[in-house]
Design an enzyme around this catalytic site. Structure first.
Site, PDB file in Angstrom:
ATOM      1  N   SER A 271      53.471-105.139 -19.230  1.00 28.80           N
ATOM      2  CA  SER A 271      52.326-104.606 -18.481  1.00 28.80           C
ATOM      3  C   SER A 271      51.007-105.167 -18.984  1.00 28.80           C
ATOM      4  O   SER A 271      49.940-104.700 -18.607  1.00 28.80           O
ATOM      5  CB  SER A 271      52.307-103.079 -18.561  1.00 28.80           C
ATOM      6  OG  SER A 271      52.342-102.659 -19.919  1.00 28.80           O
TER       7      SER A 271
ATOM      8  N   THR B  53      29.142 -86.115  19.910  1.00 30.59           N
ATOM      9  CA  THR B  53      30.483 -85.564  19.677  1.00 30.59           C
ATOM     10  C   THR B  53      31.381 -86.322  20.652  1.00 30.59           C
ATOM     11  O   THR B  53      30.921 -86.675  21.754  1.00 30.59           O
ATOM     12  CB  THR B  53      30.567 -84.048  19.955  1.00 30.59           C
ATOM     13  OG1 THR B  53      30.272 -83.821  21.331  1.00 30.59           O
ATOM     14  CG2 THR B  53      29.596 -83.245  19.080  1.00 30.59           C
ATOM     15  N   HIS B  54      32.590 -86.613  20.240  1.00 28.05           N
ATOM     16  CA  HIS B  54      33.506 -87.444  21.054  1.00 28.05           C
ATOM     17  C   HIS B  54      32.882 -88.803  21.366  1.00 28.05           C
ATOM     18  O   HIS B  54      33.212 -89.407  22.382  1.00 28.05           O
ATOM     19  CB  HIS B  54      33.887 -86.739  22.363  1.00 28.05           C
ATOM     20  CG  HIS B  54      34.329 -85.321  22.181  1.00 28.05           C
ATOM     21  ND1 HIS B  54      35.647 -84.942  22.063  1.00 28.05           N
ATOM     22  CD2 HIS B  54      33.609 -84.181  22.060  1.00 28.05           C
ATOM     23  CE1 HIS B  54      35.721 -83.631  21.886  1.00 28.05           C
ATOM     24  NE2 HIS B  54      34.484 -83.143  21.882  1.00 28.05           N
TER      25      HIS B  54
ATOM     26  N   GLU C  53      32.481-103.662   7.887  1.00 27.81           N
ATOM     27  CA  GLU C  53      33.890-103.735   8.293  1.00 27.81           C
ATOM     28  C   GLU C  53      34.816-103.826   7.087  1.00 27.81           C
ATOM     29  O   GLU C  53      35.882-103.208   7.056  1.00 27.81           O
ATOM     30  CB  GLU C  53      34.109-104.954   9.195  1.00 27.81           C
ATOM     31  CG  GLU C  53      33.398-104.852  10.531  1.00 27.81           C
ATOM     32  CD  GLU C  53      33.372-106.205  11.222  1.00 27.81           C
ATOM     33  OE1 GLU C  53      34.431-106.668  11.663  1.00 27.81           O
ATOM     34  OE2 GLU C  53      32.287-106.813  11.316  1.00 27.81           O
TER      35      GLU C  53
ATOM     36  N   TYR D 282      58.440 -88.658 -20.432  1.00 29.11           N
ATOM     37  CA  TYR D 282      57.973 -89.996 -20.069  1.00 29.11           C
ATOM     38  C   TYR D 282      59.078 -90.803 -19.396  1.00 29.11           C
ATOM     39  O   TYR D 282      60.248 -90.728 -19.765  1.00 29.11           O
ATOM     40  CB  TYR D 282      57.478 -90.753 -21.320  1.00 29.11           C
ATOM     41  CG  TYR D 282      57.013 -92.165 -20.983  1.00 29.11           C
ATOM     42  CD1 TYR D 282      55.710 -92.385 -20.570  1.00 29.11           C
ATOM     43  CD2 TYR D 282      57.889 -93.247 -21.028  1.00 29.11           C
ATOM     44  CE1 TYR D 282      55.279 -93.665 -20.210  1.00 29.11           C
ATOM     45  CE2 TYR D 282      57.474 -94.526 -20.671  1.00 29.11           C
ATOM     46  CZ  TYR D 282      56.169 -94.729 -20.261  1.00 29.11           C
ATOM     47  OH  TYR D 282      55.757 -95.987 -19.906  1.00 29.11           O
TER      48      TYR D 282
HETATM   49  N1  ARG Z   1      53.333-100.017 -21.034  1.00 26.78           N
HETATM   50  C1  ARG Z   1      53.726 -98.668 -21.071  1.00 26.78           C
HETATM   51  C2  ARG Z   1      52.994 -97.859 -19.996  1.00 26.78           C
HETATM   52  O1  ARG Z   1      52.030 -98.323 -19.490  1.00 26.78           O
HETATM   53  C3  ARG Z   1      53.429 -98.068 -22.398  1.00 26.78           C
HETATM   54  C4  ARG Z   1      54.397 -97.014 -22.828  1.00 26.78           C
HETATM   55  C5  ARG Z   1      55.726 -97.589 -22.986  1.00 26.78           C
HETATM   56  N2  ARG Z   1      56.647 -96.675 -23.573  1.00 26.78           N
HETATM   57  C6  ARG Z   1      57.932 -96.949 -23.611  1.00 26.78           C
HETATM   58  N3  ARG Z   1      58.674 -96.117 -24.198  1.00 26.78           N
HETATM   59  N4  ARG Z   1      58.420 -98.010 -23.016  1.00 26.78           N
HETATM   60  O2  ARG Z   1      53.409 -96.779 -19.626  1.00 26.78           O
END
Ligand code: ARG
Length: 458
Positions: free
Chosen positions: A24, A156-157, A291, A318
């Protein structure tokens, strides 16, 4: 490719393409400065609790400070092949400090780390949006003040309805933007809790001081529940929703502008620098900025749906799916911020064709409601007054007359005997506007009061 944080457990690493797929770094490198800030607070706390000796903590702190300064100064570049910003920074620290670098992550997980970084980033970025919004509202309110007495048709409309003023119309836009401002600040107040110390999901057995890190990082307090801390993205939803609503507002304002800029309306003349031409039609002056802002509102709506859908089926706590949250929210926030600035730029110097707006109040019987209310003031029940005024309008249409005032008093009296000579003044657009002086109405003093109120609310 650098060593990954989890190489102890898994011997085989994903192939380059697969690794890049789950990385990421291209998105979360924006969080670099927040990540360093969080780590420095974490290190200070580890030292205060005796988990790290203070000389080691000092070295870590210095190392982190240097990384931030170098990233900022451009002498250290984020490695595009790193997994994410957290592993990149920890990696650089370890490269430079050896075993000392490896101590920074005690009592922490990337799960609470990313939740923290995200909130820290939003705590500095959302105020920039709020500032942009204030500047935009102030600019529009200046224009509203300038045109508090400029008569125009209200619709309106998209059919001519009753006369209002341009100031009234612009203040209506601002009322929406001021609510947007409130939504952003509410979301900001609610996200002001520190998730650091929640660990992967269940906290830590180390004697962390969550109050200390929360205080050091400028949060109101630590989050209450460690599972919630890493699973929760309500703040992202709230901000994406605030951004989507604000973009829908801007989109509607832009639709007004596009209509007003047409040859058919010609209510607004955008500056040349805030218009674009055509590659083939030499005469064109298009309201492209309006636009495009209208078009970009689609992204903000889409990003909100992305986030809602992303979260909907996720088991607590998570899940890696959550990594998708940042791209969507960053895009919404970037979009709303730049669109506010562009909208302001476009509106600041736009010229309003007030003569044309005023003459558009003639010829759509915008005064018909006032004729009915005139009769109510003379004692007629409203339903009968409505009917009498409607019959007068029909008479006008049949006679090819454009306003009620073109009829004679005798002609009017055939529909209702209560019409007197004072009706003609009462039907002038200026009189219709001036008479609507209730709170919220278009009368000049009342619009000025609204403008001042909106300035106060900001
Ligand atoms: N790149 C991950 C995110 O944005 C960070 C946390 C990753 N945690 C894990 N256990 N893989 O969520």
């Amino acid at each position: 490719m650098a060593k990954v944080l989890w190489s102890g457990r898994l011997e085989d690493k994903p192939e380059a393409e697969a690794f890049a797929f789950q990385a990421s770094i291209n998105i979360d490198q924006r969080l670099a400065e927040d990540d360093v800030r969080g780590s420095r607070a974490h290190v200070a706390m580890l030292a205060a609790r005796g988990i790290l000796p203070s000389d080691i903590a000092d070295k870590l702190d210095k190392g982190l400070e240097d990384i931030a300064a170098e990233l900022n100064g451009g002498t250290l570049a984020v490695d595009p092949d790193a997994e994410d910003i957290h592993s990149f920074i920890e990696g650089v620290l370890t490269e430079r400090l050896g075993d000392i670098g490896k101590m920074v992550h005690a009592g922490r997980s990337r799960n609470d780390q990313v939740a923290l970084d995200f909130r820290l980033y939003l705590k500095r970025f959302v105020p920039e949006i709020i500032d942009e919004m204030k500047r935009t509202v102030n600019c529009l309110l200046d224009r509203a003040e300038e045109h508090a007495g400029s008569i125009m048709p209200g619709y309106t409309h998209l059919q001519r309805a009753q006369p209002v003023t341009l100031g009234h119309h612009l203040a209506a836009w601002c009322a929406g933007l001021v609510r947007d401002l409130g939504r952003f600040s509410d979301a900001l107040a609610r996200l002001d809790e520190c998730p650091l110390g929640a660990g992967a999901l269940a906290g830590s057995s180390l004697p962390l001081d969550r109050n200390m890190t929360s205080g050091l990082l400028g949060f109101k307090n630590p989050t209450l529940n460690s599972m919630d801390s890493v699973a929760d993205r309500d703040f992202a939803l709230e901000l994406a929703s605030s951004a989507a609503i604000c973009m829908v507002h801007l989109s509607r304002f832009c639709e007004d502008v596009v209509i007003w800029a047409s040859e058919e309306f010609k209510f607004i003349d955008l500056e040349e620098a805030w218009s674009t031409g055509s590659s083939i039609m030499p005469q064109k002056k298009n309201p492209d900025f309006a636009e495009l802002i209208r078009g970009k509102s689609g992204r903000a709506a889409g990003n909100l749906v992305t986030l809602l859908t992303l979260l909907k089926g996720l088991p607590y706590a998570y899940d890696k799916d959550l990594q998708e949250d940042k791209e969507a929210l960053f895009d919404s926030l970037d979009t709303v911020k730049v669109c506010l600035a562009m909208f302001r730029g476009m509106m600041k110097g736009a010229r309003f064709n007030t003569d044309r707006m005023k003459s558009a109040c003639i010829g759509g019987f915008l005064e018909a409601t006032d004729a009915a209310e005139y009769l109510v003031r003379k004692g007629l029940p409203f339903r009968s007054a409505h009917e009498a005024a409607a019959l007068v309008v029909r008479d006008c249409v049949e006679a090819g007359q454009k306003t009620i005032a073109e009829r004679s008093l005798e002609q009017l009296k055939t529909r209702c005997a209560l019409f007197e000579a004072d009706i003609f003044d009462a039907l002038k657009p200026e009189a219709c506007v001036a008479a609507r002086n209730l709170p919220g109405g278009p009368a000049r003093d009342e619009v000025m009061r609204q403008i001042n109120k909106l300035r106060e609310r900001m």
